[in-house]
Design a protein around this motif. Structure first.
Motif, PDB file in Angstrom:
ATOM      1  N   LEU A  26      54.824  35.770  46.375  1.00 19.91           N
ATOM      2  CA  LEU A  26      56.249  35.568  46.127  1.00 19.91           C
ATOM      3  C   LEU A  26      56.725  36.377  44.927  1.00 19.91           C
ATOM      4  O   LEU A  26      57.821  36.931  44.927  1.00 19.91           O
ATOM      5  N   ALA A  27      55.878  36.450  43.890  1.00 17.55           N
ATOM      6  CA  ALA A  27      56.249  37.185  42.677  1.00 17.55           C
ATOM      7  C   ALA A  27      56.364  38.682  42.932  1.00 17.55           C
ATOM      8  O   ALA A  27      57.003  39.396  42.156  1.00 17.55           O
ATOM      9  N   GLY A  28      55.761  39.167  44.010  1.00 18.50           N
ATOM     10  CA  GLY A  28      55.867  40.580  44.345  1.00 18.50           C
ATOM     11  C   GLY A  28      57.265  40.992  44.732  1.00 18.50           C
ATOM     12  O   GLY A  28      57.623  42.177  44.636  1.00 18.50           O
ATOM     13  N   SER A  29      58.080  40.026  45.137  1.00 21.94           N
ATOM     14  CA  SER A  29      59.447  40.347  45.563  1.00 21.94           C
ATOM     15  C   SER A  29      60.497  39.474  44.889  1.00 21.94           C
ATOM     16  O   SER A  29      61.687  39.596  45.191  1.00 21.94           O
ATOM     17  N   SER A  30      60.067  38.592  43.990  1.00 23.00           N
ATOM     18  CA  SER A  30      61.000  37.683  43.330  1.00 23.00           C
ATOM     19  C   SER A  30      60.710  37.613  41.837  1.00 23.00           C
ATOM     20  O   SER A  30      59.577  37.835  41.406  1.00 23.00           O
ATOM     21  N   HIS A  98      42.674  49.474  37.178  1.00 28.14           N
ATOM     22  CA  HIS A  98      43.833  48.646  36.837  1.00 28.14           C
ATOM     23  C   HIS A  98      45.027  49.030  37.706  1.00 28.14           C
ATOM     24  O   HIS A  98      45.730  48.157  38.238  1.00 28.14           O
ATOM     25  N   ILE A  99      45.255  50.315  37.869  1.00 31.24           N
ATOM     26  CA  ILE A  99      46.348  50.791  38.714  1.00 31.24           C
ATOM     27  C   ILE A  99      46.168  50.288  40.150  1.00 31.24           C
ATOM     28  O   ILE A  99      47.121  49.815  40.790  1.00 31.24           O
ATOM     29  N   ALA A 100      44.947  50.367  40.657  1.00 34.71           N
ATOM     30  CA  ALA A 100      44.669  49.916  42.024  1.00 34.71           C
ATOM     31  C   ALA A 100      44.901  48.420  42.173  1.00 34.71           C
ATOM     32  O   ALA A 100      45.429  47.955  43.196  1.00 34.71           O
ATOM     33  N   PHE A 101      44.502  47.650  41.160  1.00 38.43           N
ATOM     34  CA  PHE A 101      44.703  46.199  41.199  1.00 38.43           C
ATOM     35  C   PHE A 101      46.191  45.870  41.289  1.00 38.43           C
ATOM     36  O   PHE A 101      46.606  45.023  42.091  1.00 38.43           O
ATOM     37  N   VAL A 102      46.997  46.534  40.476  1.00 44.56           N
ATOM     38  CA  VAL A 102      48.441  46.287  40.491  1.00 44.56           C
ATOM     39  C   VAL A 102      49.051  46.700  41.833  1.00 44.56           C
ATOM     40  O   VAL A 102      49.915  45.997  42.373  1.00 44.56           O
ATOM     41  N   THR A 168      50.568  52.455  28.456  1.00 49.43           N
ATOM     42  CA  THR A 168      50.760  53.498  29.467  1.00 49.43           C
ATOM     43  C   THR A 168      50.787  52.894  30.863  1.00 49.43           C
ATOM     44  O   THR A 168      51.643  53.231  31.703  1.00 49.43           O
ATOM     45  N   ILE A 169      49.858  51.982  31.122  1.00 55.60           N
ATOM     46  CA  ILE A 169      49.835  51.311  32.424  1.00 55.60           C
ATOM     47  C   ILE A 169      51.080  50.457  32.609  1.00 55.60           C
ATOM     48  O   ILE A 169      51.715  50.477  33.670  1.00 55.60           O
ATOM     49  N   GLN A 170      51.459  49.730  31.561  1.00 56.22           N
ATOM     50  CA  GLN A 170      52.657  48.890  31.655  1.00 56.22           C
ATOM     51  C   GLN A 170      53.895  49.725  31.934  1.00 56.22           C
ATOM     52  O   GLN A 170      54.775  49.313  32.702  1.00 56.22           O
ATOM     53  N   GLY A 171      53.963  50.907  31.311  1.00 55.14           N
ATOM     54  CA  GLY A 171      55.100  51.788  31.565  1.00 55.14           C
ATOM     55  C   GLY A 171      55.159  52.251  33.012  1.00 55.14           C
ATOM     56  O   GLY A 171      56.229  52.281  33.626  1.00 55.14           O
ATOM     57  N   LEU A 172      54.004  52.605  33.565  1.00 60.23           N
ATOM     58  CA  LEU A 172      53.947  53.009  34.968  1.00 60.23           C
ATOM     59  C   LEU A 172      54.356  51.863  35.887  1.00 60.23           C
ATOM     60  O   LEU A 172      55.069  52.057  36.873  1.00 60.23           O
ATOM     61  N   VAL A 173      53.885  50.665  35.550  1.00 63.24           N
ATOM     62  CA  VAL A 173      54.233  49.489  36.355  1.00 63.24           C
ATOM     63  C   VAL A 173      55.739  49.239  36.312  1.00 63.24           C
ATOM     64  O   VAL A 173      56.375  49.019  37.351  1.00 63.24           O
ATOM     65  N   MET A 174      56.322  49.292  35.116  1.00 66.34           N
ATOM     66  CA  MET A 174      57.758  49.044  34.985  1.00 66.34           C
ATOM     67  C   MET A 174      58.576  50.069  35.757  1.00 66.34           C
ATOM     68  O   MET A 174      59.563  49.726  36.411  1.00 66.34           O
ATOM     69  N   GLY A 180      61.287  50.073  42.897  1.00 72.39           N
ATOM     70  CA  GLY A 180      61.203  49.187  44.050  1.00 72.39           C
ATOM     71  C   GLY A 180      59.960  49.351  44.892  1.00 72.39           C
ATOM     72  O   GLY A 180      59.924  48.920  46.046  1.00 72.39           O
ATOM     73  N   GLY A 181      58.913  49.962  44.344  1.00 70.62           N
ATOM     74  CA  GLY A 181      57.673  50.105  45.101  1.00 70.62           C
ATOM     75  C   GLY A 181      56.569  50.671  44.235  1.00 70.62           C
ATOM     76  O   GLY A 181      56.831  51.265  43.183  1.00 70.62           O
ATOM     77  N   MET A 182      55.329  50.494  44.694  1.00 73.79           N
ATOM     78  CA  MET A 182      54.182  50.943  43.926  1.00 73.79           C
ATOM     79  C   MET A 182      53.846  52.414  44.158  1.00 73.79           C
ATOM     80  O   MET A 182      52.966  52.966  43.491  1.00 73.79           O
ATOM     81  N   GLU A 183      54.538  53.073  45.083  1.00 70.71           N
ATOM     82  CA  GLU A 183      54.222  54.457  45.400  1.00 70.71           C
ATOM     83  C   GLU A 183      54.399  55.373  44.197  1.00 70.71           C
ATOM     84  O   GLU A 183      53.597  56.284  43.970  1.00 70.71           O
TER      85      GLU A 183
END
Length: 214
Positions: A26-30, A98-102, A168-174, A180-183
């Protein structure tokens, strides 16, 4: 966890794990703050009462979710770095694990950010803080080893380099959450990591580079 109706009789521990997976899904989209026990129950096709038979309250659910995130993330980066021989290889393996996990669990960083930014000192927030502390300490140890063996700058601030790694990882995630996607994260990660690694790596001597001085 797909939202399909669950069998009526499954072990309590499995039921708790499925509930955790439902929250991460649910957190993936909310926004995690907007996820109610009603929403979780609806997603799992259960009643709220069925959920509260396994968790006394919402804080207990969030604590279980954060424990799942912490244990699974740390296990993944540990596995990735285990067989690497050099500190730089370990750092790279941890970064991309870490990137793969996210990418596999986009709801996980939302939950982590939500807890760390929250004003309340909840059990889930304490777990998140402990995980981040352990992660930084692990990175510092590897970075210190890299300095000792000559792979990284002699005067490199290990704590700052570890913080920058996480940032750096957090920046990529944000950026991916905004897009709107992990791509975007997957596409940008190799180039971004190359800049990070170049910044902390010790330059090779000109003789090692095959350069002949006049």
């Amino acid at each position: 966890m797909t939202g399909a109706r669950l069998p009526k009789k499954i072990p309590a521990e499995e039921r708790r794990n499925i509930t955790v997976e439902a929250v991460i899904e649910l957190a993936g989209s909310s926004n995690p703050d907007s996820i109610t026990t009603t929403a979780i129950a609806k997603h799992m096709k259960l009643t709220q009462g069925a959920i509260f038979r396994h968790f006394p309250n919402k804080d207990a659910i969030w604590k279980a979710v954060m424990n799942w995130v912490a244990s699974n993330l740390m296990a993944r980066i540990d596995r990735a770095a285990r067989d690497m021989t050099s500190p730089k290889e370990k750092i790279e393996a941890m970064f991309f694990a870490h990137i793969a996990f996210v990418a596999d669990h986009p709801g996980a960083p939302r939950m982590l950010f939500g807890e760390l930014q929250g004003a309340r000192q909840t059990p889930a927030k304490r777990l998140a803080q402990t995980m981040m502390k352990q992660y930084i300490e692990r990175l510092c140890d590897i970075i210190s080893s890299g300095k000792e063996c000559g792979e990284l700058h002699d005067d490199l601030d290990a704590a700052a380099a570890a913080t920058l790694f996480i940032g750096t990882i957090q920046g990529l995630v944000m950026q991916s959450l905004i897009a709107g996607g992990m791509e975007k994260m997957r596409a940008d990660a190799p180039r971004v990591f190359a800049i990070y690694l170049d910044g902390i790596s010790k330059a090779r001597d000109v003789e090692e580079q095959g350069v002949t001085l006049p």
